[in-house]
Scaffold this motif. Structure first.
Motif, PDB file in Angstrom:
ATOM      1  N   ASP A   1       0.838  -1.193   0.000  1.00 32.97           N
ATOM      2  CA  ASP A   1       0.000   0.000   0.000  1.00 32.97           C
ATOM      3  C   ASP A   1       0.878   1.251   0.000  1.00 32.97           C
ATOM      4  O   ASP A   1       2.110   1.161  -0.028  1.00 32.97           O
ATOM      5  CB  ASP A   1      -0.969   0.031   1.193  1.00 32.97           C
ATOM      6  N   TYR A   2       0.204   2.397   0.018  1.00 34.67           N
ATOM      7  CA  TYR A   2       0.865   3.704   0.106  1.00 34.67           C
ATOM      8  C   TYR A   2       0.369   4.429   1.355  1.00 34.67           C
ATOM      9  O   TYR A   2      -0.765   4.218   1.815  1.00 34.67           O
ATOM     10  CB  TYR A   2       0.514   4.600  -1.082  1.00 34.67           C
TER      11      TYR A   2
ATOM     12  N   GLN B   1      -0.103   3.856  16.635  1.00 32.99           N
ATOM     13  CA  GLN B   1      -0.516   2.747  15.775  1.00 32.99           C
ATOM     14  C   GLN B   1      -0.607   3.222  14.334  1.00 32.99           C
ATOM     15  O   GLN B   1      -1.221   4.242  14.042  1.00 32.99           O
ATOM     16  CB  GLN B   1      -1.860   2.176  16.217  1.00 32.99           C
ATOM     17  N   HIS B   2       0.004   2.461  13.428  1.00 33.04           N
ATOM     18  CA  HIS B   2       0.030   2.829  12.019  1.00 33.04           C
ATOM     19  C   HIS B   2      -1.310   2.559  11.336  1.00 33.04           C
ATOM     20  O   HIS B   2      -2.043   1.639  11.711  1.00 33.04           O
ATOM     21  CB  HIS B   2       1.139   2.072  11.289  1.00 33.04           C
ATOM     22  N   THR B   3      -1.571   3.338  10.302  1.00 33.73           N
ATOM     23  CA  THR B   3      -2.831   3.199   9.576  1.00 33.73           C
ATOM     24  C   THR B   3      -2.865   1.955   8.708  1.00 33.73           C
ATOM     25  O   THR B   3      -3.919   1.319   8.564  1.00 33.73           O
ATOM     26  CB  THR B   3      -3.063   4.424   8.667  1.00 33.73           C
ATOM     27  N   ASN B   4      -1.739   1.588   8.115  1.00 40.27           N
ATOM     28  CA  ASN B   4      -1.782   0.516   7.118  1.00 40.27           C
ATOM     29  C   ASN B   4      -1.592  -0.883   7.716  1.00 40.27           C
ATOM     30  O   ASN B   4      -2.444  -1.751   7.551  1.00 40.27           O
ATOM     31  CB  ASN B   4      -0.779   0.769   5.995  1.00 40.27           C
TER      32      ASN B   4
ATOM     33  N   TRP C   1      -5.557  -9.436  -2.066  1.00 39.52           N
ATOM     34  CA  TRP C   1      -4.977  -8.169  -1.595  1.00 39.52           C
ATOM     35  C   TRP C   1      -4.947  -7.126  -2.706  1.00 39.52           C
ATOM     36  O   TRP C   1      -4.487  -7.396  -3.816  1.00 39.52           O
ATOM     37  CB  TRP C   1      -3.565  -8.397  -1.078  1.00 39.52           C
ATOM     38  N   GLU C   2      -5.403  -5.934  -2.401  1.00 38.08           N
ATOM     39  CA  GLU C   2      -5.340  -4.806  -3.326  1.00 38.08           C
ATOM     40  C   GLU C   2      -4.671  -3.639  -2.612  1.00 38.08           C
ATOM     41  O   GLU C   2      -5.069  -3.279  -1.498  1.00 38.08           O
ATOM     42  CB  GLU C   2      -6.739  -4.386  -3.792  1.00 38.08           C
ATOM     43  N   PRO C   3      -3.645  -3.026  -3.220  1.00 35.24           N
ATOM     44  CA  PRO C   3      -2.991  -1.878  -2.577  1.00 35.24           C
ATOM     45  C   PRO C   3      -3.971  -0.739  -2.320  1.00 35.24           C
ATOM     46  O   PRO C   3      -4.850  -0.460  -3.138  1.00 35.24           O
ATOM     47  CB  PRO C   3      -1.928  -1.468  -3.594  1.00 35.24           C
ATOM     48  N   THR C   4      -3.812  -0.125  -1.164  1.00 32.77           N
ATOM     49  CA  THR C   4      -4.662   0.975  -0.726  1.00 32.77           C
ATOM     50  C   THR C   4      -3.794   2.181  -0.425  1.00 32.77           C
ATOM     51  O   THR C   4      -2.632   2.036  -0.068  1.00 32.77           O
ATOM     52  CB  THR C   4      -5.438   0.570   0.548  1.00 32.77           C
ATOM     53  N   THR C   5      -4.349   3.370  -0.572  1.00 32.94           N
ATOM     54  CA  THR C   5      -3.643   4.592  -0.190  1.00 32.94           C
ATOM     55  C   THR C   5      -4.253   5.137   1.092  1.00 32.94           C
ATOM     56  O   THR C   5      -5.460   5.390   1.163  1.00 32.94           O
ATOM     57  CB  THR C   5      -3.721   5.656  -1.298  1.00 32.94           C
ATOM     58  N   TYR C   6      -3.410   5.292   2.116  1.00 33.16           N
ATOM     59  CA  TYR C   6      -3.852   5.799   3.413  1.00 33.16           C
ATOM     60  C   TYR C   6      -3.405   7.247   3.581  1.00 33.16           C
ATOM     61  O   TYR C   6      -2.318   7.629   3.140  1.00 33.16           O
ATOM     62  CB  TYR C   6      -3.261   4.954   4.543  1.00 33.16           C
TER      63      TYR C   6
END
Length: 337
Positions: free
Chosen positions: A172-173, A247-250, A283-288
């Motif tokens: 992810d990003y 705590q991290h978002t991803n 799994w699909e990359p997500t942008t946080y």
């Protein structure tokens, strides 16, 4: 060509430093790792049954000089070295002394981005010697010993490097605002660990505010209590805390960041998401937006820190970034984005 994803794991880190006494106090008393002082000029840290996870050698660089990558078998090893050979880059076999210091039977070294060598090995040496640690257990195993984070002017080329060598996949990003700058961080996995490599760059500007080759190294503890205790020891012993517990978002990891004696950061984390085979299938990359759900408050930043970061950015405009173009094709990466 065969895919080596899932067969590569971060195995060890090599650091050059003239601050071995400070590193011993940091690694043993603050972070809670096992320390072996081999000679006045060589120290190793252990966190499991392997002979070496961190190798510290005396020298002026105060930086990471190599990442050691463990590959599962000789077939995977041959595939990776075949890719290097096809690029025309030289492969250097490690000397018996280098292998012994790193706790591996044999290793082969190739050029890596930012001047950090990539070292590949198949067999790590195991020791029955008991661990003397303040933490009860670190998480290693199939997901490797942790992850590395690198800031670069050309993160896309580094993405291409790790994809070419290890078939790294984009997890992810994260987009983060740092003062007036927009920071983009891409997270690459080479096994079930959410990411073994994180790459950060400033969007729109070819600058790098980080002077060291790595921004941080991550290790993971098995118990939340160990992470909290390490946090308290770091503060009590006077080492610089950079980011408080958050705590991290991803990957949802709970962690804190502190400054090592050499200047780059160490993240101590707990309980990140694993991309298991079941998750991998869909799994699909997500942008946080933003690095953290909560916490990770910047601790003790001074005007001098900000000035140093600005000076590093300005200086990086004039410096040519060390890349490995022979292994850094971005065509496949751009097609996937």
């Amino acid at each position: 060509m065969s895919d080596v994803f899932g067969s590569v794991h971060l195995g060890y880190i090599v650091i050059e430093t003239n601050k071995l006494a400070d590193w011993k106090r940091f690694g043993l008393d603050a972070i809670g790792m096992h320390v072996d002082e081999l000679t006045p000029d060589v120290t190793r840290f252990r966190i499991d049954d392997r002979e070496c996870r961190f190798l510290l050698q005396r020298g002026p660089k105060e930086d990471v000089t190599a990442f050691g990558w463990h590959v599962d078998d000789h077939e995977t090893f041959d595939i990776i070295l075949g890719r290097v050979a096809a690029s025309g880059l030289p492969v250097i076999e490690g000397t018996p002394e280098e292998c012994a210091l790193r706790g591996v039977e044999r290793l082969w070294r190739i050029a890596g981005p930012k001047g950090v060598a990539t070292e590949i090995f198949t067999t790590a040496l195991i020791t029955p010697a008991p661990l003397h640690m303040k933490n009860r257990e670190f998480v290693t195993g199939d997901s490797g010993m942790g992850h590395v984070a690198i800031a670069a002017k050309d993160a896309l080329s580094l993405h291409g490097y790790y994809n070419t060598l290890f078939d790294a996949r984009l997890s992810d990003y994260i987009l983060e605002k740092v003062g007036p700058l927009d920071l983009m961080i891409r997270f690459l996995r080479v096994n079930e660990r959410h990411h073994s490599v994180a790459l950060a760059n400033v969007q729109q500007f070819p600058v790098n505010p980080i002077q060291s080759a790595v921004q941080h190294i991550n290790i993971q503890v098995a118990d939340l209590d160990d992470m909290v205790a390490a946090f308290e020891r770091v503060k009590a012993l006077g080492f610089k805390m950079v980011w408080s517990v958050g705590q991290h978002t991803n990957d949802r990891e709970l962690s804190f960041y502190c400054q090592t004696p050499s200047g780059f950061e160490l993240e101590v984390g707990w309980n990140p998401v694993l991309v298991t085979p079941e998750l991998e299938a869909t799994w699909e990359p997500t942008t946080y937006q933003g690095i953290s759900i909560w916490g990770h408050t910047h601790v003790g930043e001074t005007i001098i820190d900000k000035m140093n970061a600005f000076r590093n950015m300005v200086g990086s405009l004039r410096e040519k970034e060390q890349l490995v173009p022979e292994l850094s094709s971005t065509e496949k990466i751009k097609a996937l984005l």
